[in-house]
Each structure stands twice: as C-alpha cells, then as structure tokens.
Design a protein around this motif. Sequence first.
Motif, PDB file in Angstrom:
ATOM      1  N   MET A  74      14.742  14.495  -1.415  1.00  0.00           N
ATOM      2  CA  MET A  74      16.040  14.422  -0.506  1.00  0.00           C
ATOM      3  C   MET A  74      15.648  15.023   1.160  1.00  0.00           C
ATOM      4  N   VAL A  75      14.497  15.683   1.346  1.00  0.00           N
ATOM      5  CA  VAL A  75      14.135  16.085   2.695  1.00  0.00           C
ATOM      6  C   VAL A  75      13.606  14.993   3.443  1.00  0.00           C
ATOM      7  N   ASP A  76      12.968  14.093   2.744  1.00  0.00           N
ATOM      8  CA  ASP A  76      12.298  12.832   3.638  1.00  0.00           C
ATOM      9  C   ASP A  76      13.225  11.987   3.832  1.00  0.00           C
ATOM     10  N   PRO A  77      13.569  11.727   5.037  1.00  0.00           N
ATOM     11  CA  PRO A  77      14.843  10.691   5.638  1.00  0.00           C
ATOM     12  C   PRO A  77      14.094   9.372   5.546  1.00  0.00           C
ATOM     13  N   THR A  78      12.978   8.996   5.087  1.00  0.00           N
ATOM     14  CA  THR A  78      12.395   7.601   5.708  1.00  0.00           C
ATOM     15  C   THR A  78      13.002   6.564   4.516  1.00  0.00           C
ATOM     16  N   GLY A  79      13.325   7.086   3.459  1.00  0.00           N
ATOM     17  CA  GLY A  79      14.044   6.093   2.604  1.00  0.00           C
ATOM     18  C   GLY A  79      15.469   6.212   2.459  1.00  0.00           C
ATOM     19  N   ALA A  80      16.336   6.825   3.458  1.00  0.00           N
ATOM     20  CA  ALA A  80      17.651   6.787   3.246  1.00  0.00           C
ATOM     21  C   ALA A  80      18.253   5.365   3.530  1.00  0.00           C
ATOM     22  N   ASN A  81      17.719   4.595   4.213  1.00  0.00           N
ATOM     23  CA  ASN A  81      18.170   3.350   4.374  1.00  0.00           C
ATOM     24  C   ASN A  81      17.646   2.184   3.320  1.00  0.00           C
ATOM     25  N   ASP A  82      17.039   2.653   2.326  1.00  0.00           N
ATOM     26  CA  ASP A  82      16.164   1.531   1.435  1.00  0.00           C
ATOM     27  C   ASP A  82      17.509   1.056   0.769  1.00  0.00           C
ATOM     28  N   PRO A  83      17.659   0.079   0.557  1.00  0.00           N
ATOM     29  CA  PRO A  83      18.641  -0.956  -0.237  1.00  0.00           C
ATOM     30  C   PRO A  83      18.553  -0.379  -2.050  1.00  0.00           C
ATOM     31  N   ASN A  84      17.534   0.317  -2.298  1.00  0.00           N
ATOM     32  CA  ASN A  84      17.539   0.626  -3.669  1.00  0.00           C
ATOM     33  C   ASN A  84      17.866   2.137  -3.702  1.00  0.00           C
ATOM     34  N   ASN A  85      18.227   2.622  -2.612  1.00  0.00           N
ATOM     35  CA  ASN A  85      18.737   4.102  -2.626  1.00  0.00           C
ATOM     36  C   ASN A  85      20.101   4.183  -2.353  1.00  0.00           C
ATOM     37  N   PRO A  86      21.059   4.202  -3.163  1.00  0.00           N
ATOM     38  CA  PRO A  86      22.532   4.070  -2.992  1.00  0.00           C
ATOM     39  C   PRO A  86      23.036   5.448  -2.592  1.00  0.00           C
ATOM     40  N   TYR A  87      22.164   6.524  -2.380  1.00  0.00           N
ATOM     41  CA  TYR A  87      22.748   7.726  -2.331  1.00  0.00           C
ATOM     42  C   TYR A  87      22.833   8.440  -0.668  1.00  0.00           C
ATOM     43  N   GLY A  88      22.272   7.652   0.104  1.00  0.00           N
ATOM     44  CA  GLY A  88      22.423   7.811   1.545  1.00  0.00           C
ATOM     45  C   GLY A  88      21.369   8.926   2.414  1.00  0.00           C
ATOM     46  N   VAL A  89      20.702   9.404   1.434  1.00  0.00           N
ATOM     47  CA  VAL A  89      19.764  10.622   1.895  1.00  0.00           C
ATOM     48  C   VAL A  89      18.483  10.342   1.060  1.00  0.00           C
ATOM     49  N   GLY A  90      17.317  10.920   1.853  1.00  0.00           N
ATOM     50  CA  GLY A  90      16.045  11.228   1.215  1.00  0.00           C
ATOM     51  C   GLY A  90      15.578   9.746   0.849  1.00  0.00           C
ATOM     52  N   THR A  91      14.422   9.987  -0.027  1.00  0.00           N
ATOM     53  CA  THR A  91      13.382   8.873  -0.478  1.00  0.00           C
ATOM     54  C   THR A  91      13.358   8.858  -1.914  1.00  0.00           C
ATOM     55  N   ILE A  92      13.308   7.934  -2.676  1.00  0.00           N
ATOM     56  CA  ILE A  92      13.223   7.876  -4.047  1.00  0.00           C
ATOM     57  C   ILE A  92      11.829   7.385  -4.562  1.00  0.00           C
ATOM     58  N   HIS A  93      11.076   8.083  -5.423  1.00  0.00           N
ATOM     59  CA  HIS A  93       9.754   7.426  -5.989  1.00  0.00           C
ATOM     60  C   HIS A  93       9.928   7.306  -7.346  1.00  0.00           C
ATOM     61  N   ASN A  94       9.893   6.261  -7.966  1.00  0.00           N
ATOM     62  CA  ASN A  94      10.054   6.112  -9.457  1.00  0.00           C
ATOM     63  C   ASN A  94       8.459   6.252 -10.222  1.00  0.00           C
ATOM     64  N   HIS A  95       8.655   6.283 -11.587  1.00  0.00           N
ATOM     65  CA  HIS A  95       7.486   6.199 -12.251  1.00  0.00           C
ATOM     66  C   HIS A  95       6.281   5.744 -11.957  1.00  0.00           C
ATOM     67  N   ASP A  96       6.557   4.171 -11.646  1.00  0.00           N
ATOM     68  CA  ASP A  96       5.436   3.208 -11.172  1.00  0.00           C
ATOM     69  C   ASP A  96       4.767   3.611  -9.998  1.00  0.00           C
ATOM     70  N   ALA A  97       5.623   3.945  -9.061  1.00  0.00           N
ATOM     71  CA  ALA A  97       5.033   4.107  -7.799  1.00  0.00           C
ATOM     72  C   ALA A  97       4.219   5.341  -7.288  1.00  0.00           C
ATOM     73  N   ILE A  98       4.589   6.505  -8.432  1.00  0.00           N
ATOM     74  CA  ILE A  98       3.940   7.881  -8.460  1.00  0.00           C
ATOM     75  C   ILE A  98       2.816   7.566  -9.335  1.00  0.00           C
ATOM     76  N   ASN A  99       2.732   6.546 -10.553  1.00  0.00           N
ATOM     77  CA  ASN A  99       1.760   6.608 -11.108  1.00  0.00           C
ATOM     78  C   ASN A  99       0.536   5.537 -10.379  1.00  0.00           C
ATOM     79  N   THR A 100       0.985   4.770  -9.659  1.00  0.00           N
ATOM     80  CA  THR A 100       0.117   3.967  -8.664  1.00  0.00           C
ATOM     81  C   THR A 100      -0.690   4.894  -7.636  1.00  0.00           C
ATOM     82  N   ALA A 101       0.133   5.659  -6.941  1.00  0.00           N
ATOM     83  CA  ALA A 101      -0.400   6.613  -5.943  1.00  0.00           C
ATOM     84  C   ALA A 101      -1.385   7.590  -6.627  1.00  0.00           C
ATOM     85  N   LEU A 102      -1.327   8.003  -8.036  1.00  0.00           N
ATOM     86  CA  LEU A 102      -2.073   8.796  -8.653  1.00  0.00           C
ATOM     87  C   LEU A 102      -3.377   8.324  -8.962  1.00  0.00           C
TER      88      LEU A 102
END
Length: 621
Positions: A74-102
């Motif tokens: 919620m502290v990272d503002p880069t994903g606030a306008n992502d269409p997959n983020n309906p919450y208006g603040v922060g950046t969301i990373h799902n399991h697949d994105a985390i796993n790929t980065a890992l």
Amino acid sequence: MKNTIIFLCFLFSLQLIAQGPIPRAEVNLDEVYTQYGLSGEGVLIVMIDRGINYTHPDFIDENGNTRLAYIYDMVDPTGANDPNNPYGVGTIHNHDAINTALINNDPLLSTDRFGHGTATTGIICGNGSGTTDGQFHGVAPKATIISIKITHDYFPPFNGQPGQDAFWDPSYIAIALQFASDKIAELGLPAVTLMNIGSIGGPTDGSSTYSRAIDQYVQSGHTFVCGIGDDGGRDNHASGTISQDQTIELLVNKTIAGNLRSDLWYSENDRFTVSFQRPNGTVEGPFAAPNGPNDAVDQNLGDIFMYHRGKNQEFWGSDANRRELMVDFTGTGTYKIILQGATITDGGEFHSTLNPSNFALNNRFLSYVVHGYSINDYASATLNIVPTDYVINDGWYDLDGVFRHFTGQGDPGELWIGSSGGPTQDGRLAPDFAAPGEIAFCAYSPDTYYSRSNSTLVQGGNGLYGIQNAVSAAAPLSTGIMALMLEVNPNLTPGQIKTILRNSCREDSFTGSVPNNTWGYGKIDALLAIQNTISLGIDHIDNKAFVIYPNPSKGSFTIDLGKEYTDVTVQIYNMLGQLISEENYTSAKTIEKQINASAGMYFIKVSTAKEGSNTLRIIKQ
C-alpha cells in the motif's frame, strides 16, 4: 581439563539448540506437533504490517516456490492506477508475479527494509528452512500467506544503507481489510488476520472509524487479532471527574525532546474551559470549549498546540457522544493542563493519555494518574482478539557467540513491563490472554535495519534469524495458534476461536485470579486450545468403550472391542471431519486397520447395531 572443556562445549551446544523452541515449549506447541501433526497447511495468514522480504527461505516451500498468495504494498504508489487494482492505492503482486521474480532473481517487487514485518510473519508461519535443523520455524510453517504493507517506520542511515522516512495513513486500514476480505473469498481458505501496529491514543472505546471497520470485518466472518500495545510501564493515563465550576490541574512531565501528545476525551454534553501553564510559569488562556458538536476551538501557542473538538469534529471518526481535547507539547519540563467545569450535565468524567510515554520514555502524568487504560485504539474494537505479552526468556546468544539479555523488563513468568493494560475506556475487559513474546526468534533479512548488528542476530541462525520481543512477538505467536485451530476445524467462527482461547488459558502466581485487565484469562496453552477445538466437533468420545493400539502408530493398528459384537461399522475421519474410509463387519472382537493417509490425527468411530457408537483419537506418525 579436556573433559571439562568438552562438557562445557556440550552445554553451550544445548543452549544454542534451545534458543528457538523456548516460546513453543512454554505454550505446549511441541506436544501439539507430536500428538496432532499440525502445520497450518490449508490455512491463510493475512499479515498487516511493514511488508515482507519474500526471498527469505522461511517463505519458500520445499519446491522452491513462494508461499505468498499476494503482496499488497500500500506504500508503493506505482500500481494505484492499474486497472487490476480497484482499491485506488498501492501496488498488488499476485503469486505468479512473486514466484517469477523469485525464480529469476529479479529486483525486489516489494520489501521490508525495517525488518519488523518479516520477523513477525516468521513467528506466525516461517518454515525455518534457513537452517538445516529448522529450529527457528514459526507456529504454522505450511500456512499460505498474504502480506499487506500498510506503514513505514523511520530509521536513520546505517551500514552504508540509506535511512527511511515514516509513513502512516490510518484511512488505509479499511482498504486493507477490504482487500483481505476479497482475497480470502477468492482463495477459499480459512483465515486469520493480524494487524501488528497500534499505539496509545484515541477514544479506545470501540467507537472510532478504525475500530468499527475491524468489527465489520469480523462480522463478515474473519478472525482478527491486534496486540494490546507496547505502552505499559509508565504513568501515561489520567482520569477523574470534574464537577460544575471545579478547576483541576493535570500535570504533564515532559523530559524527552520532540512532540508529546495528550489526548483527552469527555462527554459532548459537558463543557471544559482550558488553560495552560508552561514550565516557566507563564499561563495561556482560558479558552472556552467548542459550542456544539460541529464546532472546534484550535490554538497555536508556539510550544503548545491545542485542538478542542466537538464530537463531529474530533480526529478519530468516533460515533460515540464524546468530544476530544488534543494537546501537543514541544518544549520540555512540567506543563499544566488546567480544566474548569464550565457546564457539567453528564458527570464530568474524562480520560487522557500521553504518547510517547512508556517504560523506555520518561514522559508521564504527575496528577490524576489511574493505571491501565493504555490499550491502543485498534485493539479496543469489540470483536477482535487481543493478546498481551509476558517474559519467558530474556537472553540469547548472538551471532558472535556473545550472551545478550534484556534487563529491567521483567523476569521469566512475569508480564513484560512494556505491555499495555486494560480496560477499554468504556470499561470492557482487555486483554483476552497473554502469550510469551519475550523473546522470540524469527526471520531476519540482510541489509535491513533489524539486521544491522550481530548482537540481534542469533547463534545458529546463519545470519537469517534474530530476535523479536514485545507484544509484536506475542501477537504473532497467538495468531499462529489460531491458524492451527483452523486447520483442525476450518468452520470455526471468530467468536468460537476467542471463546476457546479464553477457556484454554492457565493461571499461576503471576497472573493471579483471572480474568483481569492485566492478564486477561491467563497464559495461553496451545495444546489445550487444540484439544478444546477438537472436542467442539465431537459428539461423544468414550475412552473406556474399546482400545486402539499402538497409539501413536505408523499406520497399522488394532481395535480391541473387549467382546464380540455383531453388525460392526468402523469409520475413519480426518481432522476436518471428512470420512476417509468405512468398513462393515458381520461380527468382530478385534479388527486390524490401516490408515492410508498422511501423518496426523484421525478419529476412529466404531458403531454397532445395538450399543450405538463410540469414537477414539489416533495419531499416525
């Protein structure tokens, strides 16, 4: 001499081995693992804290995959306008994105540079895989994780690393809870949520915007935990009553540089006139109270800032019939808050708190002191579960083999001196129970503020484990136990979990008679909590009707009915109440059976046509 050296080295190695399990042994978690084979598998942990370092081995499974379903930064503002983020603040990373980065060793998507969120998540559900013996594992090491990063702590530059500014926006609490609720529904797992933040201040009567949001979350079926707070050990609460035309003086002793806040609450139906006296004797005021609920009287007096607000203007969104007098002091010395009862029609009762003021910071009230009432506002929600912290071990061997310990914070068995106390300002019991958080051992990541010194990293931890104390350790330990309860019975309601935990506590010479506003219902016992959870779902258990041996077993076992019966049915259920096998016998006295399933606890139900049914537990190792 040689034998003496060998013996001392042996004792030292035993001490190192003992470092991790101490809190687990205190609450009988070792017996839970041995008897019931629980691990938190199939349960979701929602952690609202300072984030997580998802690359830490504690949060990676045996196949090299992340155990995190989501990170909501919620502290990272880069994903606030992502269409997959309906919450208006922060950046969301799902399991697949985390796993790929890992797997790709990509730059970190999100992290916890302070270290608190990583450490406390590790206490709940770290798997201990950062060491070969796994001794530093958390309570529920196979649970699934959602990490919600809601805040930043300030810290200065260290070891060539940059510092960090503080960030906190309490309006994010409701958003975080909505995100959690949505993802719990999506994943379809039983869940327990811990918000590991909070400090003294606010109405602490369950009426604030934030407490009401927590209650709404629980009413939706989600178990929520918030520790009572780390504001104990200092005279930081004053209360009393003011009669018509009476004048009283609240003496505030401020010895620490920086801001000190007094937060005073009283009835909207009363009116207090306010004056201030500085340490040098100069007086400001009197200032009349706000006329009505929609009015405010604010004053900037240089070293004193006054915010006197009617019930609709106060800062916490309370729906109670109370107004707020918030005062910030920036100087040092003894100040006086002079209150006069201008209009008293509702008893003139007031409660005031100081922040920062705790065992480590000598800011305090010198008059009208009433002990307790130092619970944080989020913990005062009506429906949440509130642990406090007690001491079980005050020392550890650090990474260099040096023995370190805390002094003056309580002896083993005692309440930690910094634990906040109840009741709430509306008189409800707090806390619910106490857990051993002094001290816990948990996940640390390199290059964080937590890991800046070898003194807090623990011997035997490969530089990946350190210490955590205070209510911030007790609350995660308690949360992990709740996860194990949900593994046993995924259908437990938040109210049932609270009741079971309260009824699974023990009292001793330290707790005194319970319940009370220091210890709640006593010291938590994980083994009894699991046994009471199991008993909640069993209609009838008669240990004398027949016997099962061996128990525990490797899978094969014998049922001895004691005599010959006709029309016998044997059913085997797992801990979730699911039937895994059923067999009928025309007649039987002894029956050979096999459990073809994973290790854990099972229930053997034997029914006969004439005598009814009986059930026994068996452990498969």
